[in-house]
Design a protein around this motif. Structure first.
Motif, PDB file in Angstrom:
ATOM      1  N   VAL A  54      43.669   8.780  23.967  1.00 25.73           N
ATOM      2  CA  VAL A  54      42.264   8.986  24.309  1.00 25.73           C
ATOM      3  C   VAL A  54      41.854   8.069  25.464  1.00 25.73           C
ATOM      4  O   VAL A  54      41.158   8.483  26.394  1.00 25.73           O
ATOM      5  N   PHE A  55      42.298   6.815  25.399  1.00 26.24           N
ATOM      6  CA  PHE A  55      41.957   5.826  26.416  1.00 26.24           C
ATOM      7  C   PHE A  55      42.406   6.278  27.805  1.00 26.24           C
ATOM      8  O   PHE A  55      41.615   6.317  28.760  1.00 26.24           O
ATOM      9  N   PHE A  56      43.677   6.641  27.936  1.00 25.41           N
ATOM     10  CA  PHE A  56      44.207   7.027  29.244  1.00 25.41           C
ATOM     11  C   PHE A  56      43.694   8.405  29.688  1.00 25.41           C
ATOM     12  O   PHE A  56      43.682   8.696  30.886  1.00 25.41           O
ATOM     13  N   GLY A  57      43.277   9.228  28.740  1.00 24.32           N
ATOM     14  CA  GLY A  57      42.706  10.519  29.118  1.00 24.32           C
ATOM     15  C   GLY A  57      41.283  10.397  29.637  1.00 24.32           C
ATOM     16  O   GLY A  57      40.923  10.976  30.668  1.00 24.32           O
ATOM     17  N   ILE A  58      40.466   9.590  28.954  1.00 24.07           N
ATOM     18  CA  ILE A  58      39.051   9.491  29.314  1.00 24.07           C
ATOM     19  C   ILE A  58      38.830   8.634  30.555  1.00 24.07           C
ATOM     20  O   ILE A  58      37.894   8.870  31.330  1.00 24.07           O
ATOM     21  N   LEU A  59      39.668   7.629  30.795  1.00 26.50           N
ATOM     22  CA  LEU A  59      39.439   6.750  31.946  1.00 26.50           C
ATOM     23  C   LEU A  59      39.525   7.501  33.275  1.00 26.50           C
ATOM     24  O   LEU A  59      38.992   7.043  34.302  1.00 26.50           O
ATOM     25  N   LEU A  60      40.198   8.666  33.302  1.00 19.53           N
ATOM     26  CA  LEU A  60      40.294   9.456  34.520  1.00 19.53           C
ATOM     27  C   LEU A  60      39.100  10.386  34.715  1.00 19.53           C
ATOM     28  O   LEU A  60      38.989  11.038  35.747  1.00 19.53           O
ATOM     29  N   VAL A  61      38.207  10.441  33.720  1.00 15.15           N
ATOM     30  CA  VAL A  61      37.003  11.255  33.825  1.00 15.15           C
ATOM     31  C   VAL A  61      35.903  10.423  34.477  1.00 15.15           C
ATOM     32  O   VAL A  61      35.644   9.289  34.064  1.00 15.15           O
TER      33      VAL A  61
END
Length: 409
Positions: A54-61
């Motif tokens: 979740v961390f690495f997915g959301i930080l790119l948003v």
């Protein structure tokens, strides 16, 4: 995309890896004397793996997308808080969990709403004047936005998360440029309310106890009595905090050793895998162990503040301030309630205590901070508004005439 990955603050990721190792080891020790909680350590490992995805997915948003739709997100959070009153399950006197079938995760909307509130307040404060917040036009509406979920979470008997909303509001108002006079007014109101409430609770304890029992909130007595009235609190009410303080004190400077804490391993302290996990640190690793853990928190918060200072967008630092306030409250409340400084509440120790919802929300919060680091440099801050529109127009004309004069020369 490669440049974005290079700008990630990897020191925060390293701290999270340290937290993961500490959490799993401490939970393993905390459940040793509680067979019914067997497997909590492996489930926490699963939550951490999920949390990193979740961390690495959301930080790119781009976080500005979330700010743009903050009112819809706020409305969705309110609907969750309403729904939990009807379909929520009750744990330790607080009705605040929604079971998610298939993944074995219990969603706690009150935890999720902390982040929703930070986003909403950050978006609203970013639109306010930098010259200072107006009491009636700015502070009161923001207070109402906060008090709505505050009242709903209090209705769930979750005083710990409800109070965190107020801490978040105060922290963000301070960075949002609240006037000193307004700060003084709020402090006076808070102090008077707190002092009056404590005096009333002590002087009219029997009447308040009767009222709480009739309203189905008798468990509040077990949380407040050991804090305000430790001498007169029943042995049952003070059992948790008394044994917790004894266990922490017995750890001394260096502790008794991993999984060698006599009180923790004898099941004399409840919930040592979740809310009371700091007791495991104190008894088994002593003052040094607690100090190292607090140092890790300090480094994390220090990195968050640095990211806020580097951000050129107005909303970014406000959101980071709310997240820092949330973390500081949770750390202070969790540790403080086991050494007699704070009342006993259901607040977890961030990144350490067992809890899927709490961990995922905290990971999302740090991902949001990282998104601010990645995208907060892309735009300049909004221009500083003046006191009135006429002055703005006068300054603009002056600058234009000066620029045209220089061009002619």
């Amino acid at each position: 995309m490669i440049n974005k990955w290079k700008r990630i603050d990897w020191s925060i990721v390293i701290i999270l890896l340290f937290f993961m190792g500490l959490s799993i080891c401490l939970i393993h020790s905390g459940i040793a004397a509680w067979p019914k909680f067997k497997g909590s350590d492996t489930r926490m490992l699963f939550y951490y793996i999920l949390g990193f995805f979740v961390f690495f997915g959301i930080l790119l948003v781009d976080y500005r997308i979330l700010i743009k739709y903050h009112m819809y997100i706020f409305a969705g959070g309110i609907l969750l808080l309403v729904s939990v009153l009807f379909i929520g399950s009750e744990v330790n006197g607080a009705k605040g969990w929604i079971k998610i079938p298939g993944v074995g995760l219990n969603l706690q909307p009150a935890e999720l709403f902390k982040l929703i509130l930070i986003l909403t307040l950050g978006a609203l404060l970013a639109k306010k004047s930098k010259l200072g917040l107006s009491f009636w036009r700015d502070i009161v509406p923001l207070g109402l936005v906060t008090m709505i979920p505050f009242g709903m979470v209090m209705a769930q008997n979750d005083i710990g998360n409800a109070l965190s909303y107020l801490v978040i509001l105060l922290g963000m108002l301070w960075v949002g440029n609240i006037k000193y006079s307004h700060t003084l007014i709020i402090l006076v109101i808070f102090t008077a309310t707190f002092y009056g409430g404590v005096k009333a609770y002590i002087n009219y304890h029997d009447d308040i106890a009767t009222a709480l029992e009739k309203s189905g909130k008798a468990h509040w007595l077990k949380r407040i009595d050991p804090w305000l009235m430790p001498e007169t609190a029943s042995s049952d009410a003070s059992y948790h905090t008394r044994n917790a303080k004894l266990a922490i004190a017995s750890g001394g400077m260096f502790g008794k050793g991993y999984m060698k804490g006599s009180m923790v391993q004898s099941a004399l302290v409840p919930y040592t895998y979740s809310d009371s996990i700091i007791v495991v640190v104190g008894e088994e690793f002593g003052f040094i162990g607690v100090s190292v853990l607090i140092l890790l928190y300090f480094i994390l918060i220090y990195r968050l503040i640095l990211i806020a200072l580097e951000c050129r967008d107005r909303a970014g630092p406000l959101i980071i301030t709310g997240i820092v306030a949330m973390f500081l409250y949770q750390i202070f409340e969790n540790i403080g309630m086991f050494i007699g400084l704070m009342p006993l509440t259901g607040i977890t120790l961030p990144f350490i205590s067992y809890g899927g919802t709490s961990l995922i929300i905290n990971m999302v919060s740090l991902a949001l901070v990282m998104s601010i680091r990645l995208y907060g440099q892309d735009v300049d801050d909004i221009p500083l508004p003046s006191a009135n529109k006429k002055l703005d127009q006068t300054l603009l004309k002056s600058l234009m005439s000066r620029w045209s004069g220089q061009s002619e020369q």
